[in-house]
Scaffold this active site. Structure first.
Site, mmCIF file in Angstrom:
data_model
loop_
_atom_site.group_PDB
_atom_site.id
_atom_site.type_symbol
_atom_site.label_atom_id
_atom_site.label_comp_id
_atom_site.label_asym_id
_atom_site.label_seq_id
_atom_site.Cartn_x
_atom_site.Cartn_y
_atom_site.Cartn_z
ATOM 1 N N ASP A 88 0.831 -1.204 0.000
ATOM 2 C CA ASP A 88 0.000 0.000 0.000
ATOM 3 C C ASP A 88 0.866 1.254 0.000
ATOM 4 O OD1 ASP A 88 -2.509 -1.018 -0.187
ATOM 5 O OD2 ASP A 88 -3.032 -0.799 1.926
ATOM 6 N N LYS B 70 -3.335 3.160 -2.843
ATOM 7 C CA LYS B 70 -4.732 3.598 -2.843
ATOM 8 C C LYS B 70 -4.831 4.743 -1.843
ATOM 9 C CE LYS B 70 -8.125 0.777 -3.396
ATOM 10 N NZ LYS B 70 -8.325 0.915 -4.854
ATOM 11 N N MET C 221 -9.679 9.549 7.436
ATOM 12 C CA MET C 221 -10.004 10.115 6.118
ATOM 13 C C MET C 221 -11.066 11.209 6.226
ATOM 14 S SD MET C 221 -10.029 6.481 4.052
ATOM 15 C CE MET C 221 -10.850 5.616 5.422
#
Length: 277
Positions: free
Chosen positions: A54, A76, A193
Site C-alpha cells: 500500500d 490507494k 479520512m
C-alpha cells in the site's frame, strides 16, 4: 531509499508453480514507524516472495523484505490516482496460483479501513485460505504519541472508529446520530479520512456535542515528520485549513484529548501545530 512509482503492471514472468500451493497473508504494517511492527508481521514480510504494498507503508518497513522478493506498489489514497481494487485482487490470486508466498502489506491494520475484509472474501471465494496479521492502527498510535488514551474510566467509556470518506453512492456516516450517541455514552470518536470533509463533520457533530469539545488532529502518525494540532470541535475546520494539515491524518474527538490541550496551553508555544516525531 527512493520508492518506485506505484505500478499496475502484471507480475513479471516467473517459473510456473501451478498446483504447488501458494499462500497469502494480509499483514498490518502499522502506522509507519518500523519499530511498531509486530514480530509476526516482520517474519511474514521477510518470508514473502511477492509483496503487494500500500501507498502508506513506509520504505523502512519494505526494506525488511527479502532482496529476492518481487515488490509491487498498489497505492490507494483518496483524491489520487489509485490502483483498482479488482486489479489488486487479481494480482493476489495470480501470484498465489503460481505458488508464491504472497504478502498484502497494508498500512495500519488490514481490518480497520484497509479493505482487508473485501480481499479475504474474494480470496476465500476462490478457494484460497488467508492468514491475517494485525497491525497497530493510526488512530491508536496517533493519540498515544501525544500521551493521551482513547478510553478512560472517567472521560470515555468506549471508542468508535469511523470513516469520514463515504463510498460513492453511499450516504455515509450519520454524524448527527453519532454525536448524540457519543455524548450520551461518553465515547471517543476517531475519524479516519476526514480532513477533506472536516467542515461538514464539524457542523454535523455540533448538533450533539459542545463547541468546546477538545479535538486532536494527527498527521503522519508515528513517523519522524508527524505533526499535530489540538483545538476544539467548533474550530476544527478552521484549524485544519490554517495550519495546512492534510491526509493522511486522523481526527480524535472527545474529553480524552483535554489533557493534551492543557499541556499545549502550559507549553505556550505557538503555533498549535507541532512536530512530535
Amino acid at each position: 531509499m527512493s520508492r518506485p512509482k506505484p505500478t499496475t503492471t502484471p507480475l513479471p514472468p516467473s517459473t510456473p508453480h501451478l498446483g504447488t500451493g501458494g499462500s497469502c497473508t494480509l499483514v498490518g504494517a502499522g502506522p509507519g514507524d518500523p519499530e511498531l511492527l509486530t514480530i509476526k508481521a516482520l517474519k511474514a514480510i521477510q518470508a514473502a516472495t511477492v509483496l503487494l504494498v500500500d501507498d502508506l507503508v513506509s520504505d523502512a518497513i519494505v526494506a525488511h523484505a527479502s532482496p529476492t522478493a518481487r515488490i509491487i506498489y498498489v497505492g490507494k489514497r483518496g483524491g489520487c490516482k489509485s490502483t483498482p481494487q479488482a486489479f489488486i485482487e487479481k494480482l493476489m490470486l495470480m501470484a498465489v496460483n503460481e505458488g508464491e508466498n504472497v504478502v498484502r502489506l497494508k498500512g495500519g491494520d488490514p481490518f480497520i479501513f484497509g479493505r482487508g475484509g473485501e480481499e479475504v472474501e474474494h480470496l476465500r471465494a476462490a478457494g484460497v485460505p488467508v492468514t491475517v496479521v494485525n497491525g497497530i492502527t493510526a488512530g491508536l498510535a496517533g493519540l498515544t504519541s501525544l500521551g493521551a488514551p482513547l478510553t478512560h474510566r472517567e472521560h470515555a467509556h468506549g471508542v468508535v472508529f469511523v470513516t469520514g470518506h463515504a463510498k460513492p453512492g453511499d450516504a455515509g456516516t450519520d454524524w448527527r446520530q453519532l454525536a448524540a450517541t457519543a455524548r450520551d455514552a461518553k465515547l471517543t470518536l476517531v475519524i479516519y479520512m476526514g480532513v477533506s470533509g472536516a467542515s461538514t463533520i464539524e457542523q454535523e457533530l455540533l448538533t450533539g456535542l459542545p463547541a468546546d469539545t477538545p479535538v486532536a488532529v494527527i498527521q503522519h502518525a508515528s513517523l519522524a515528520h508527524q505533526r499535530h494540532a489540538v483545538t476544539t470541535l467548533g474550530a476544527l475546520h478552521a484549524t485544519i485549513a490554517r495550519e495546512g494539515l492534510a491526509s493522511p491524518s486522523v481526527i480524535v474527538v472527545g474529553d480524552v484529548v483535554r489533557g493534551v490541550a492543557l499541556a499545549s496551553q502550559d507549553a505556550a508555544a505557538p503555533p498549535l501545530v507541532r512536530r512530535t516525531g
